[in-house]
Every structure is written in C-alpha cells, then in structure tokens.
Design an enzyme around this catalytic site. Structure first.
Site, short mmCIF file in Angstrom:
data_model
loop_
_atom_site.label_atom_id
_atom_site.label_comp_id
_atom_site.label_asym_id
_atom_site.label_seq_id
_atom_site.Cartn_x
_atom_site.Cartn_y
_atom_site.Cartn_z
N CYS A 2 1.03 -0.86 -0.14
CA CYS A 2 0.12 -0.37 -0.22
C CYS A 2 1.13 1.15 -0.21
O CYS A 2 2.34 0.75 -0.05
CB CYS A 2 -0.61 0.19 1.53
SG CYS A 2 -1.46 -1.32 1.59
N ARG A 28 1.15 2.31 -5.82
CA ARG A 28 1.43 0.87 -4.77
C ARG A 28 -0.25 0.21 -4.30
O ARG A 28 0.06 -0.76 -3.57
CB ARG A 28 1.37 1.11 -3.78
CG ARG A 28 3.29 2.34 -4.35
CD ARG A 28 4.00 2.66 -2.64
NE ARG A 28 4.32 1.83 -1.48
CZ ARG A 28 4.75 1.13 -1.61
NH1 ARG A 28 6.07 1.69 -2.32
NH2 ARG A 28 5.47 0.29 -1.22
N TRP A 75 -3.94 -1.86 -1.16
CA TRP A 75 -3.90 -3.23 -1.48
C TRP A 75 -4.35 -4.21 -1.08
O TRP A 75 -3.52 -4.52 -0.11
CB TRP A 75 -2.62 -2.94 -2.72
CG TRP A 75 -2.74 -4.50 -3.31
CD1 TRP A 75 -2.95 -4.42 -4.39
CD2 TRP A 75 -2.36 -6.14 -3.77
NE1 TRP A 75 -3.37 -5.16 -5.32
CE2 TRP A 75 -1.91 -6.72 -4.64
CE3 TRP A 75 -1.47 -5.77 -2.32
CZ2 TRP A 75 -2.23 -7.82 -4.70
CZ3 TRP A 75 -0.95 -7.60 -2.51
CH2 TRP A 75 -1.80 -7.67 -3.94
N ASN A 101 1.21 -0.26 5.86
CA ASN A 101 1.93 -0.59 5.34
C ASN A 101 2.67 -2.58 4.85
O ASN A 101 3.47 -2.46 5.66
CB ASN A 101 2.64 0.09 3.94
CG ASN A 101 2.93 -1.13 2.70
OD1 ASN A 101 2.32 -1.80 1.55
ND2 ASN A 101 4.22 -0.72 2.74
N GLY A 102 2.14 -3.23 4.51
CA GLY A 102 2.71 -5.35 5.73
C GLY A 102 1.72 -5.39 5.48
O GLY A 102 0.35 -5.39 5.39
N GLU A 482 9.09 -12.20 -21.96
CA GLU A 482 8.34 -10.58 -21.36
C GLU A 482 7.12 -10.15 -22.49
O GLU A 482 6.81 -9.31 -21.03
CB GLU A 482 9.70 -9.64 -21.59
CG GLU A 482 9.60 -8.29 -20.55
CD GLU A 482 9.25 -8.31 -19.34
OE1 GLU A 482 9.16 -9.47 -19.15
OE2 GLU A 482 8.57 -6.81 -19.25
N LYS A 486 3.42 -8.96 -20.00
CA LYS A 486 3.36 -7.08 -20.54
C LYS A 486 1.37 -7.51 -21.35
O LYS A 486 0.56 -6.69 -20.54
CB LYS A 486 4.20 -6.92 -21.85
CG LYS A 486 5.06 -6.58 -21.14
CD LYS A 486 5.61 -4.78 -20.20
CE LYS A 486 5.54 -4.57 -18.65
NZ LYS A 486 7.08 -5.82 -18.10
N GLU A 489 -0.46 -8.84 -18.22
CA GLU A 489 -0.68 -8.59 -17.13
C GLU A 489 -1.15 -6.76 -17.54
O GLU A 489 -2.14 -6.78 -16.61
CB GLU A 489 0.55 -7.31 -16.64
CG GLU A 489 0.98 -6.95 -15.57
CD GLU A 489 2.29 -6.15 -15.18
OE1 GLU A 489 3.56 -6.28 -16.61
OE2 GLU A 489 2.67 -6.14 -14.43
N HIS A 505 6.85 -29.57 -28.29
CA HIS A 505 6.78 -31.05 -27.83
C HIS A 505 5.50 -30.64 -27.17
O HIS A 505 5.24 -31.29 -25.66
CB HIS A 505 7.68 -31.01 -26.53
CG HIS A 505 9.31 -30.72 -27.25
ND1 HIS A 505 9.80 -32.02 -27.88
CD2 HIS A 505 9.87 -30.19 -27.43
CE1 HIS A 505 10.76 -32.75 -28.05
NE2 HIS A 505 11.11 -30.82 -28.19
N LYS A 605 2.43 -2.22 -7.46
CA LYS A 605 3.92 -2.06 -8.30
C LYS A 605 4.68 -2.60 -7.82
O LYS A 605 5.94 -3.14 -8.00
CB LYS A 605 3.81 -0.48 -8.63
CG LYS A 605 5.52 -0.25 -9.04
CD LYS A 605 5.89 -0.19 -10.10
CE LYS A 605 6.97 0.05 -10.87
NZ LYS A 605 6.84 -0.55 -12.78
#
Ligand code: M6R
Length: 610
Positions: A2, A28, A75, A101-102, A482, A486, A489, A505, A605
């Site tokens: 957060c 965040r 978040w 935050n945590g 990557e 992207k 996401e 395969h 983030k």
C-alpha cells in the site's frame, strides 16, 4: 502493498496536500483510500472503497480540517476492498489513527486478546490491531513514541506505519521490512512509502532502516532505534540526502499514461544507465569474479532480465549463471550454497518481498549479496554487500518497461566487464561491445519513432484474439516471455511465452487456424532454426507476427504481420530493443480493450507479500 503518507505543516490545511500525495502513491495500490486529520484535539477520518479521485468526487477529502494528518492508498490483503477495511484505522475511542503497509502475521491472536479485553473492531484487517494496542499502551505512558515502541515488538510480520493522535501535533512512524522515508521541507515534515509522495514539497530525505522509529513534530524528525523489549535509543541527527528526481519526472509529462511515457523515456534512461562509473562497475564485477557460483534472484520482469543475462554471461564472459525465480528461492536453493556463492539480486523496487526473503536466506548461508536496483535506500540495498543503481528514474506504471531496459543494460555492462576479467574478451573486443551497447538508445528511439503506429494497427488487427503465443530461441526466449507477461498483465489477454524449439513438445496442440503467434526473431545464430518453427506453425494455420530485422525479407514475406527493426550492432543485447515493440503492443492492446495500463487489476507496483 500500500502507499502511506503522514504530514505536518506549520500552518494551513493539510488535507488536499495529503490527497495529492496519495495520488502519487496510487501505483502502490488503488482499491480504497482514506485520510485522517486532527484539528482542535478532534480526529477526523474520511475513507472509502475505490480510486482516490472517485472517492474525492463523492466525499471531498479537502474539507478535512487541520494542518496535521495521515493518508493511505490500499492494495487489499486481509479483508476485501470496502469502506470498513480502508485505512486509516482507529482505536475504540477515535483518538488514535493508523495507516499501515505490510502484513501483521499474528493479528488473529492479537485480535482475540484485544477482543477479550473489551476492544471493539470495525474491520477485517490485520492493521486494526495496531491502534487498539497503542490505545492500551498509552495507559502506561503519555508519550506516543514510547507507546508505539512498546507495541511494535508484539507484531510479527512486516510494517511501515504512521500513527496520528488527537491530543498533540505529532506523528510517529516506524518501519520493518516495508519502505518508509522522511521528507524535510520548509513548510513542514513528511513521511511516506516513497519519495514522489512529497516531491513537490521537498527533495531532502532521510532513509530509514528496519526497526527505526521517528517522532515527527513541526520542529523536525527525531530518529530512534527500537529494541526488542520496546525501549527507544535516540540516534544521532542524520543528514538528509537530496534526491535528484524532479516532480516532472514523477508525473505524466503530457502522455496519456505513465506506461507510454516510460516506454518513450527508454533512450534517456538507457543512456544514463550506460554512464555508470567504471570504478563502481569494476568493484562489483570483482566480487562476482571472486566466487565459484553465481546465482541470480529476481521476480517477474526482473527475472526475465536475469534470463537474458544468462545468455549474455555465457556468450561474453564464458560464465554460467544459475537463474532462480525469487518466490522459489528459499526452497530451490540447496543448503550446499554458501560462502562460495555470489547472489545477484535484480529488483527495480528493491522491495519485492520474494526477492528479499530469498536473499536473506542466502545471506544467512554466507553468500555475498550483489544488488541491481532502481531505488536508492530500498530494502535490498541494506542487505547487499554492493549495489549498482539503474538510472531509470521513478517508474510509476505498474508494468515494468524502462526499468527492464536499464536492468538489461546494467547486466550487459557486467557481462562485458566480467568477460574482460576472465580473459574471455580482449580489450579490443570489450571496446567493440561497449560501442555496440552505446548505440541502443538511438536504436530504441528509432523503433519508437518508426514502429509505434504500425504496432498500434497490429494491436487493432488482433483485437478479437483471446490467446497468443510468444516464441523465441536463445536469448529471445526471455524477450518472448517478457512480451507474454506484458500483454497478460495490462491487456488481460492470455499469452504464453515459450522457447520456440520447445513449442513442438506440447503447446503446438493448441494451434488452430487463425491462432496468433508472435515470433521474436533477431538476426542471430538462432534465426535459421526459428524459421523451421515458423513453418511448423504456418502449416497449422497460425497467424504469424514477426519482430525481426528490417533486412530479413524472408521472414517478412512469411509473416502475416511484420514489425521490422533496425539492424543490431550486437545480437548479444537484442532484448534491449526487441522488447520495445512488445511493450507497445501490450500497451495498445490494453487501450483498445478499454483498460487502464497504469493500474492493472489485482496488481501493484511493488509486491511486498509472500
Ligand atoms: O520491483 P521488482 O523488479 O522486484 O518487481 C518484480 C515484479 O513484481 C515486476 O517485475 C512485475 O512482474 C511487473 N509488474 C511486470 O511488469
């Protein structure tokens, strides 16, 4: 995961300052937010579910009175996004407010204890135990800093907190394994998860260590260390450092989204990173060179940078490195690894808890920790024996773009430097590699200038597709992975990034007429074999989109869509420019589908939960 802020101004109303600071921390977390202020000894709180601007439209944060306050953008971890679960959280009597935050891991038992002692809870969060514990501690001491210090050793887990109380014009903040910085300005003092929160007010900042607590008043910031029994030892006055970031760097600069701005900033970010001081690079390389094993630890996009590094180190320095995904770190790393191992931790935020945990595990086993990060003063820098900083500047969009390019550049520089040390490259060859690397800022500039519109049209062409493959061989496997990350996401489109050679395969069974496959196909030593993979997919009716050299007429003709890129000065560094079209493809796929690429759902983030 957060964003938190606390601020005291000498005079004037603080609420709109807090709201704007939260806006800059929204990367965040953004599922709910809230602000608490104090005026004339009364605590005021406004909070709700949703994004800050929407909440502000509904309840107008700016009417909160007082020149002291705290704010939070959330978040969700414990308890779904809701008004009740939004921070700040308060004690029973509405005299103490806390933002956090945590994660407090032992909150259930603390909550049960508090409930049996008669406390009333209003949310499902882990955080709410904190104001109630402080409420009890204030029965033992009238000082807020002492009360908070008594509470913190009871909390298991991670936290950065700011505590406000109705009685006095003071704030107390503290950290353990979650980021927290102090800002000292001419109008007041601040504490926040990250510098951009107070950047318009001040660039003078104090970075805090774990287990430090700060007492903030209008006079300034007093830093103390908390001991295990909850006592405080005041620390000597710490000189603030002046961060170079300007507020402009942390804002959109005329682009519709941070992500697009950050993609366009890559030539500058790359150029700055390539100017790393030789003495720093040599000292860092020396540490790598002195160890038998080199292990990389990273997550997400940073992990893809380390995958690319595996190829660079092998091709340029004849050095095998082992790449480990951070969340798997502690479990996959054998106990046999120890003092003969150098751990290269790559993390733009420096706060990814998976990376931090794996690194701590290895540090305890005696490994040497080397870090590549974009964030001065972040947790990883305190664990590391040596740090190299990428020069991307603040990256606000949740999707990593310019930090990826700068990580690749730093890893490329390291591979050349190690190649020189191991004798795998002559001085002249190293110079040629450096010359090649220095051309990449110009190359990316040209990709953006010449290809952005073509990529936008390609994104439109494939708007109805719900699943993609991204395939490459050799170093391009990492670029393909990557590209897939992207588009998943930010555009919420299913995609698999896979080694092209391996696709036959199993994954090839998914291919049917019209299935879109993006081939990452630079003109390197894998190109000939890749053509076979293209043919296999074409034979099954796949639609081929190639990211290839503008000189590669064969592949351009074989493809349904081609995104031709300028010739590479060295194929060893191809991911630096070949990732750019994939970033733009994902960006436009998200825009065309109506999604905000800066704030993808369910993400934040810096991922600070295990
Ligand atoms: O801050 P870090 O580099 O440690 O972050 C690692 C990942 O969380 C991050 O790269 C994530 O995958 C990005 N959102 C990808 O765009």
């Amino acid at each position: 995961m957060c964003g938190i802020i606390g601020a005291i101004h000498l005079k004037g109303n603080i609420s709109s300052i807090l709201r704007q600071s939260l806006k800059r921390l929204e990367y965040r977390g953004y599922d709910s937010s809230g602000i608490a202020t104090v005026s004339d000894g009364v605590l005021y709180v406004k909070k709700d579910k949703g994004k800050i601007d929407d909440i502000h439209d509904r309840i107008n944060f700016d009417t909160l009175p007082g020149s002291i306050g705290i704010g939070h953008t959330r978040w969700a971890t414990h308890g779904p996004p809701s008004k009740a679960n939004a921070h700040p959280h308060t004690d029973c009597q509405n005299r103490i407010a806390v933002v956090h935050n945590g994660i407090i891991e032992n909150y259930q038992e603390l909550r049960e204890q508090l409930l049996s002692n008669g406390h009333h809870f209003r949310s499902q969060t882990d955080t709410e135990v904190i104001p109630h514990l402080i409420e009890d501690a204030l029965n033992q001491t009238p000082r807020l800093d002492e009360a908070v210090a008594q509470v913190l050793p009871q909390l298991e887990g991670s936290y950065a907190i700011v505590v406000l109380r109705a009685k006095r014009k003071e704030l107390v903040c503290a950290r353990k394994e979650s980021p927290l910085v102090i800002g000292l300005g001419s109008r007041g003092v601040y504490c926040a998860s990250d510098v951009p929160a107070f950047l318009p007010m001040t660039r003078k900042t104090i970075i805090l260590e774990d287990d430090e607590l700060v007492h903030l008043t209008s006079e300034g910031a007093l830093v103390s260390r908390i001991n295990e029994s909850g006592g405080l030892t005041q620390l000597p006055i710490r000189e603030p450092i002046t961060v170079k970031w300007t507020i402009d760097m942390a804002q959109k600069g005329g682009y519709p989204h941070f992500m697009l701005k950050e993609i366009h900033e890559q030539p500058r970010a790359l150029g700055d990173t390539l100017r790393i001081r030789k003495v720093d690079l040599d000292a860092f390389t020396e540490l790598l060179h002195n160890h038998k094993n080199i292990l990389t630890i990273a997550a997400g996009t940073s992990y893809h940078a380390t995958l690319a590094a595996k190829y660079m180190f092998s091709q340029i320095a004849n050095q095998l490195i082992h790449g480990v995904i951070a969340s798997e770190g502690s479990d996959t790393i054998a106990r046999s690894l120890g003092a003969d191992t150098a751990v290269l931790a790559v993390t733009q935020s420096g706060e990814t808890i998976d990376t931090i945990h794996a690194v701590k595990h290895l540090k305890n086993q005696g490994a040497t920790i080397l870090a590549i990060t974009n964030t001065v003063g972040s947790s990883i820098t305190r664990l590391a024996d040596s740090v190299l900083y990428t020069q991307a500047g603040p990256e606000i969009g949740v999707a990593a773009t310019k930090t990826y390019a700068t990580q690749l550049a730093t890893l490329a520089l390291l591979s050349i430097s190690l190649g020189k040390m191991t004798g795998a490259q002559t001085k002249k060859e190293c110079q040629e590699l450096h010359d090649a690397l220095n051309q990449f800022p110009r190359l990316i500039q040209s990709v953006i200038r010449n290809q952005e519109n073509i990529i936008k049209d390609t994104a439109q062409e494939y708007i109805t597709k719900s699943s993609f493959f991204f395939l490459g061989r050799g170093i391009s496997t990492s670029t393909a992975m990557e590209g897939a990350l992207k588009i998943k996401e930010i555009a919420y489109v299913h995609a698999e990034g896979y080694p092209a050679g391996e696709s036959k395969h199993g994954p090839i069974a998914l291919v049917e007429p019209g299935f879109p496959i993006v081939f990452v196909a630079p003109n390197d030593n894998t190109r000939r074999h890749l053509e076979g993979n293209v043919m296999e997919m074409k034979a099954r009716g796949a639609q081929i989109i190639s990211i290839c050299s503008e000189k590669d007429q064969t592949l351009i003709k074989l493809s349904d869509h081609a995104i031709p890129l300028p010739a590479l000065p060295s194929t060893s560094f191809s991911p630096i420019s070949y990732a750019v079209p994939l970033q733009l493809l994902a960006y436009y796929a998200a825009i065309l589908r109506g999604h905000n690429p800066d704030q993808p759902r369910n993400l934040a983030k810096a991922v600070t939960v295990l």
